[in-house]
Design a protein around this motif. Structure first.
Motif, PDB file in Angstrom:
ATOM      1  N   HIS A  78     -86.885  64.759  63.506  1.00  0.00           N
ATOM      2  CA  HIS A  78     -87.748  65.151  62.216  1.00  0.00           C
ATOM      3  C   HIS A  78     -88.447  66.441  62.460  1.00  0.00           C
ATOM      4  N   PRO A  79     -87.982  67.346  61.366  1.00  0.00           N
ATOM      5  CA  PRO A  79     -88.734  68.696  61.600  1.00  0.00           C
ATOM      6  C   PRO A  79     -90.207  68.633  61.493  1.00  0.00           C
ATOM      7  N   ALA A  80     -90.791  67.640  60.727  1.00  0.00           N
ATOM      8  CA  ALA A  80     -92.354  67.897  60.767  1.00  0.00           C
ATOM      9  C   ALA A  80     -93.012  66.708  61.619  1.00  0.00           C
ATOM     10  N   GLY A  81     -91.936  65.906  62.310  1.00  0.00           N
ATOM     11  CA  GLY A  81     -92.521  64.901  63.218  1.00  0.00           C
ATOM     12  C   GLY A  81     -92.702  63.662  62.502  1.00  0.00           C
ATOM     13  N   GLN A  82     -92.846  62.513  63.360  1.00  0.00           N
ATOM     14  CA  GLN A  82     -92.968  61.043  62.865  1.00  0.00           C
ATOM     15  C   GLN A  82     -94.040  60.172  63.228  1.00  0.00           C
ATOM     16  N   THR A  83     -94.636  59.351  62.676  1.00  0.00           N
ATOM     17  CA  THR A  83     -95.630  58.401  63.410  1.00  0.00           C
ATOM     18  C   THR A  83     -95.222  56.970  62.785  1.00  0.00           C
ATOM     19  N   LEU A  84     -95.146  56.146  63.993  1.00  0.00           N
ATOM     20  CA  LEU A  84     -94.642  54.546  63.600  1.00  0.00           C
ATOM     21  C   LEU A  84     -95.581  53.769  63.822  1.00  0.00           C
ATOM     22  N   ILE A  85     -96.089  52.926  62.930  1.00  0.00           N
ATOM     23  CA  ILE A  85     -96.877  51.792  63.200  1.00  0.00           C
ATOM     24  C   ILE A  85     -96.263  50.370  63.547  1.00  0.00           C
ATOM     25  N   VAL A  86     -96.290  49.890  64.408  1.00  0.00           N
ATOM     26  CA  VAL A  86     -95.499  48.671  64.626  1.00  0.00           C
ATOM     27  C   VAL A  86     -96.120  47.475  63.909  1.00  0.00           C
ATOM     28  N   THR A  87     -95.565  46.844  63.200  1.00  0.00           N
ATOM     29  CA  THR A  87     -96.170  45.682  62.290  1.00  0.00           C
ATOM     30  C   THR A  87     -95.643  44.393  62.625  1.00  0.00           C
ATOM     31  N   GLU A  88     -94.547  44.453  63.267  1.00  0.00           N
ATOM     32  CA  GLU A  88     -94.127  43.148  63.643  1.00  0.00           C
ATOM     33  C   GLU A  88     -93.101  43.210  65.140  1.00  0.00           C
ATOM     34  N   GLY A  89     -93.404  42.205  66.050  1.00  0.00           N
ATOM     35  CA  GLY A  89     -92.403  42.053  67.032  1.00  0.00           C
ATOM     36  C   GLY A  89     -92.711  43.396  68.136  1.00  0.00           C
ATOM     37  N   GLU A  90     -91.535  43.740  68.607  1.00  0.00           N
ATOM     38  CA  GLU A  90     -91.507  44.818  69.693  1.00  0.00           C
ATOM     39  C   GLU A  90     -90.616  46.006  69.108  1.00  0.00           C
ATOM     40  N   ILE A  91     -90.785  47.067  69.108  1.00  0.00           N
ATOM     41  CA  ILE A  91     -90.121  48.227  68.995  1.00  0.00           C
ATOM     42  C   ILE A  91     -89.511  48.979  70.129  1.00  0.00           C
ATOM     43  N   ILE A  92     -88.148  48.888  70.381  1.00  0.00           N
ATOM     44  CA  ILE A  92     -87.990  49.969  71.755  1.00  0.00           C
ATOM     45  C   ILE A  92     -87.820  51.331  71.083  1.00  0.00           C
ATOM     46  N   THR A  93     -88.213  52.205  72.014  1.00  0.00           N
ATOM     47  CA  THR A  93     -87.628  53.690  71.527  1.00  0.00           C
ATOM     48  C   THR A  93     -87.210  54.399  72.828  1.00  0.00           C
ATOM     49  N   GLN A  94     -86.323  55.605  72.421  1.00  0.00           N
ATOM     50  CA  GLN A  94     -86.141  56.055  73.596  1.00  0.00           C
ATOM     51  C   GLN A  94     -85.986  57.721  73.038  1.00  0.00           C
ATOM     52  N   VAL A  95     -86.478  58.728  73.995  1.00  0.00           N
ATOM     53  CA  VAL A  95     -86.556  60.188  73.594  1.00  0.00           C
ATOM     54  C   VAL A  95     -85.264  60.490  74.605  1.00  0.00           C
ATOM     55  N   GLU A  96     -84.338  61.583  74.106  1.00  0.00           N
ATOM     56  CA  GLU A  96     -83.136  61.955  74.922  1.00  0.00           C
ATOM     57  C   GLU A  96     -83.704  62.368  76.371  1.00  0.00           C
ATOM     58  N   GLY A  97     -82.901  61.627  77.346  1.00  0.00           N
ATOM     59  CA  GLY A  97     -83.037  62.311  78.756  1.00  0.00           C
ATOM     60  C   GLY A  97     -84.492  61.579  79.392  1.00  0.00           C
ATOM     61  N   GLU A  98     -85.078  60.536  78.666  1.00  0.00           N
ATOM     62  CA  GLU A  98     -86.097  59.859  79.376  1.00  0.00           C
ATOM     63  C   GLU A  98     -85.947  58.392  79.209  1.00  0.00           C
ATOM     64  N   LYS A  99     -86.568  57.527  79.993  1.00  0.00           N
ATOM     65  CA  LYS A  99     -86.429  56.160  80.015  1.00  0.00           C
ATOM     66  C   LYS A  99     -86.954  55.527  78.594  1.00  0.00           C
ATOM     67  N   ALA A 100     -86.487  54.592  78.321  1.00  0.00           N
ATOM     68  CA  ALA A 100     -86.780  53.610  77.173  1.00  0.00           C
ATOM     69  C   ALA A 100     -88.206  53.178  77.116  1.00  0.00           C
ATOM     70  N   SER A 101     -88.797  53.040  76.211  1.00  0.00           N
ATOM     71  CA  SER A 101     -90.363  52.362  76.198  1.00  0.00           C
ATOM     72  C   SER A 101     -90.235  51.336  75.169  1.00  0.00           C
ATOM     73  N   VAL A 102     -91.424  50.567  75.014  1.00  0.00           N
ATOM     74  CA  VAL A 102     -91.571  49.436  74.155  1.00  0.00           C
ATOM     75  C   VAL A 102     -92.996  49.466  73.659  1.00  0.00           C
ATOM     76  N   ALA A 103     -93.231  49.513  72.316  1.00  0.00           N
ATOM     77  CA  ALA A 103     -94.480  49.311  71.534  1.00  0.00           C
ATOM     78  C   ALA A 103     -94.319  47.876  70.783  1.00  0.00           C
ATOM     79  N   LYS A 104     -95.559  47.331  70.955  1.00  0.00           N
ATOM     80  CA  LYS A 104     -95.935  46.106  70.400  1.00  0.00           C
ATOM     81  C   LYS A 104     -96.563  46.150  68.936  1.00  0.00           C
ATOM     82  N   LYS A 105     -96.675  44.868  68.250  1.00  0.00           N
ATOM     83  CA  LYS A 105     -97.328  44.859  67.144  1.00  0.00           C
ATOM     84  C   LYS A 105     -98.833  45.677  67.275  1.00  0.00           C
TER      85      LYS A 105
END
Length: 159
Positions: A78-105
């Motif tokens: 994203h050229p200007a960044g992004q913010t995600l607000i988890v509203t349900e369940g769990e969201i898995i996310t990963q940055v290239e070259g890093e370990k994956a992470s989980v964000a919860k509701k």
């Protein structure tokens, strides 16, 4: 003291702007367009509901993104960044070259500009509201799909 301040502020704001209706709108939730996520940029079943677009006075757009189990986005930036607000369940996310992470509701994922990443659901449904900035009229650059092998590896990293 505060009882009188609130009506005064409301009156002053209306007088200063001409009318409150010129400055604020409410869009019914049924009016938001939604669509199935394109298989070129999502793996699995994904529903995207556009909540609002950027405007002259708002330099970001918003969408509700609902992932079926194991669904995910492609790699992107994203050229200007992004913010995600988890509203349900769990969201898995990963940055290239890093370990994956989980964000919860209720968790918030903040991604600065130009960071290559992906996000999606784990083994159950997940959803987030995406607030995505715009730079020079652009809010995302889509890259390659996340392979099933890389997704499975990310799931193992987050157990």
């Amino acid at each position: 003291m505060f009882k009188f301040l609130k009506p005064f502020c409301l009156f002053a704001c209306i007088v200063a702007s001409g009318s409150a209706a010129e400055n604020q709108t409410i869009e019914n939730q049924d009016s938001h367009p939604n669509f199935k996520g394109d298989s070129k940029i999502f793996s699995g079943d994904v529903k995207v509901t556009l909540l609002f677009e950027n405007k002259q006075w708002r330099e970001f757009g918003g969408a509700l993104v609902e992932f079926s189990p194991n669904a995910r986005s492609a790699w992107h930036t994203h050229p200007a960044g992004q913010t995600l607000i988890v509203t349900e369940g769990e969201i898995i996310t990963q940055v290239e070259g890093e370990k994956a992470s989980v964000a919860k509701k209720g968790d918030v994922i903040s991604c600065p500009p130009n960071i290559k990443h992906w996000h999606g659901a784990r083994n159950s449904k997940g959803a987030h509201i995406a607030l995505t900035g715009y730079k020079e009229g652009k809010n995302v650059e889509w890259l390659e799909l996340v392979s099933d092998e890389d997704y499975q590896k990310a799931l193992k990293e987050t157990k």
